[in-house]
Design a protein around this motif. Structure first.
Motif, mmCIF file in Angstrom:
data_model
loop_
_atom_site.group_PDB
_atom_site.id
_atom_site.type_symbol
_atom_site.label_atom_id
_atom_site.label_comp_id
_atom_site.label_asym_id
_atom_site.label_seq_id
_atom_site.Cartn_x
_atom_site.Cartn_y
_atom_site.Cartn_z
ATOM 1 N N ASP A 50 0.846 -1.205 0.000
ATOM 2 C CA ASP A 50 0.000 0.000 0.000
ATOM 3 C C ASP A 50 0.877 1.248 0.000
ATOM 4 O O ASP A 50 0.613 2.217 -0.707
ATOM 5 C CB ASP A 50 -0.890 0.024 1.246
ATOM 6 C CG ASP A 50 -1.772 -1.206 1.346
ATOM 7 O OD1 ASP A 50 -2.759 -1.274 0.612
ATOM 8 O OD2 ASP A 50 -1.454 -2.106 2.154
ATOM 9 N N ALA A 74 0.522 3.752 -3.166
ATOM 10 C CA ALA A 74 -0.361 4.914 -2.968
ATOM 11 C C ALA A 74 0.219 6.232 -3.493
ATOM 12 O O ALA A 74 -0.482 6.974 -4.192
ATOM 13 C CB ALA A 74 -0.752 5.029 -1.494
ATOM 14 N N TRP A 92 -8.283 2.989 -3.289
ATOM 15 C CA TRP A 92 -7.767 4.343 -3.402
ATOM 16 C C TRP A 92 -8.684 5.336 -2.667
ATOM 17 O O TRP A 92 -8.220 6.250 -1.981
ATOM 18 C CB TRP A 92 -7.616 4.722 -4.882
ATOM 19 C CG TRP A 92 -7.260 6.155 -5.079
ATOM 20 C CD1 TRP A 92 -7.994 7.114 -5.714
ATOM 21 C CD2 TRP A 92 -6.084 6.812 -4.611
ATOM 22 N NE1 TRP A 92 -7.349 8.315 -5.664
ATOM 23 C CE2 TRP A 92 -6.176 8.155 -4.996
ATOM 24 C CE3 TRP A 92 -4.958 6.389 -3.891
ATOM 25 C CZ2 TRP A 92 -5.189 9.091 -4.689
ATOM 26 C CZ3 TRP A 92 -3.979 7.305 -3.580
ATOM 27 C CH2 TRP A 92 -4.097 8.637 -3.983
ATOM 28 N N SER A 132 -6.589 7.134 0.211
ATOM 29 C CA SER A 132 -6.234 8.542 -0.046
ATOM 30 C C SER A 132 -6.709 9.465 1.073
ATOM 31 O O SER A 132 -6.269 10.609 1.148
ATOM 32 C CB SER A 132 -6.782 8.995 -1.398
ATOM 33 O OG SER A 132 -8.173 8.793 -1.431
#
Ligand SMILES: N[C@@H](CCC(=O)N[C@@H](CS)C(=O)NCC(=O)O)C(=O)O
Length: 215
Positions: free
Chosen positions: A164, A168, A194, A198
């Motif tokens: 991740d 990301a 996402w 995020s």
């Protein structure tokens, strides 16, 4: 023992290293180095012979190569483990990191983000052909990542891992281009991941501060 992270404020790989340190809750000293500058200090070249960022220094060891840095951060410091123990999940985690480095970085970041977002933002010359090449390459990469991603909340299960943390920031830059966002939306698991990741506090806290878009 103090941790020094040498990186460039806009570098996606430096962002990955910063994010790993934040996830482990480790404070560090940031030393700004622009790897694209003509005058990279000789002291930095002695640390990183390939003139890239980031590099980490801790307790007498210099580590460069982001995958090595994030694994070191995970293994050297206390806190939540960021690599799965279970062999299948661990293999997936390492596979995603390798896909990101080998196939995703250049098209998603150096072609789509750089030429579609960053260079226009900085009023630097951008190459539309490079941008289009990145967009053409992106669907295969996103589809491979979609297939590699597990069913859990995170890419390799129900806990955050280095996969991740590696992916990301790349998606963070890629999705700044509206065309990138459109392509991402076609991958359902990746989009759901996402949408969640995020908003993560560590991710937002480590995001580079970019000037306003001009595109
Ligand atoms: N394999 C390196 C790649 C690092 C990298 O490419 N960093 C970029 C910034 S995101 C850089 O230093 N670029 C300088 C250049 O391309 O000359 C790693 O994993 O750390």
């Amino acid at each position: 023992m103090a941790i020094e992270l040498h990186g460039y404020q806009y570098s996606v790989y430096s962002w990955i290293a910063r994010l790993a340190l934040h996830e482990k809750g480790k404070a560090f000293d940031w030393i700004e180095v622009n790897p694209f500058a003509e005058d990279i200090p000789a002291s930095y070249l002695a640390i990183h012979p390939f003139k890239r960022v980031p590099a980490l220094i801790h307790d007498g060891i210099v580590v460069y190569e982001t995958g090595a840095i994030t694994r070191y951060v995970d293994e050297a410091f206390e806190g939540r483990r960021l690599q799965p123990e279970e062999p299948r999940n661990r293999a997936r985690c390492n596979q995603i990191i390798s896909i990101v480095d080998s196939y995703a970085y250049w098209p998603l970041v150096r072609q789509v983000f750089s030429h579609g977002v960053f260079r226009p933002m900085m009023k630097l010359q951008a190459d539309e052909k490079e941008f289009q090449r990145g967009l053409e390459a992106a669907p295969r990469i996103l589809s491979a990542l979609e297939d590699a991603a597990g069913e859990g909340r995170y890419l390799c299960g129900d806990g955050i891992t280095l996969a991740d943390i590696h992916l990301a920031p790349m998606i963070g830059y890629f999705a700044r281009a509206p065309e990138g966002r459109d392509l991402l939306q076609k991958q359902l698991r990746l989009s759901a991941w996402w949408a969640d990741f995020s908003k993560r506090a560590t991710f937002m806290a480590t995001s580079p501060r970019l000037p306003p878009a001009v595109r």
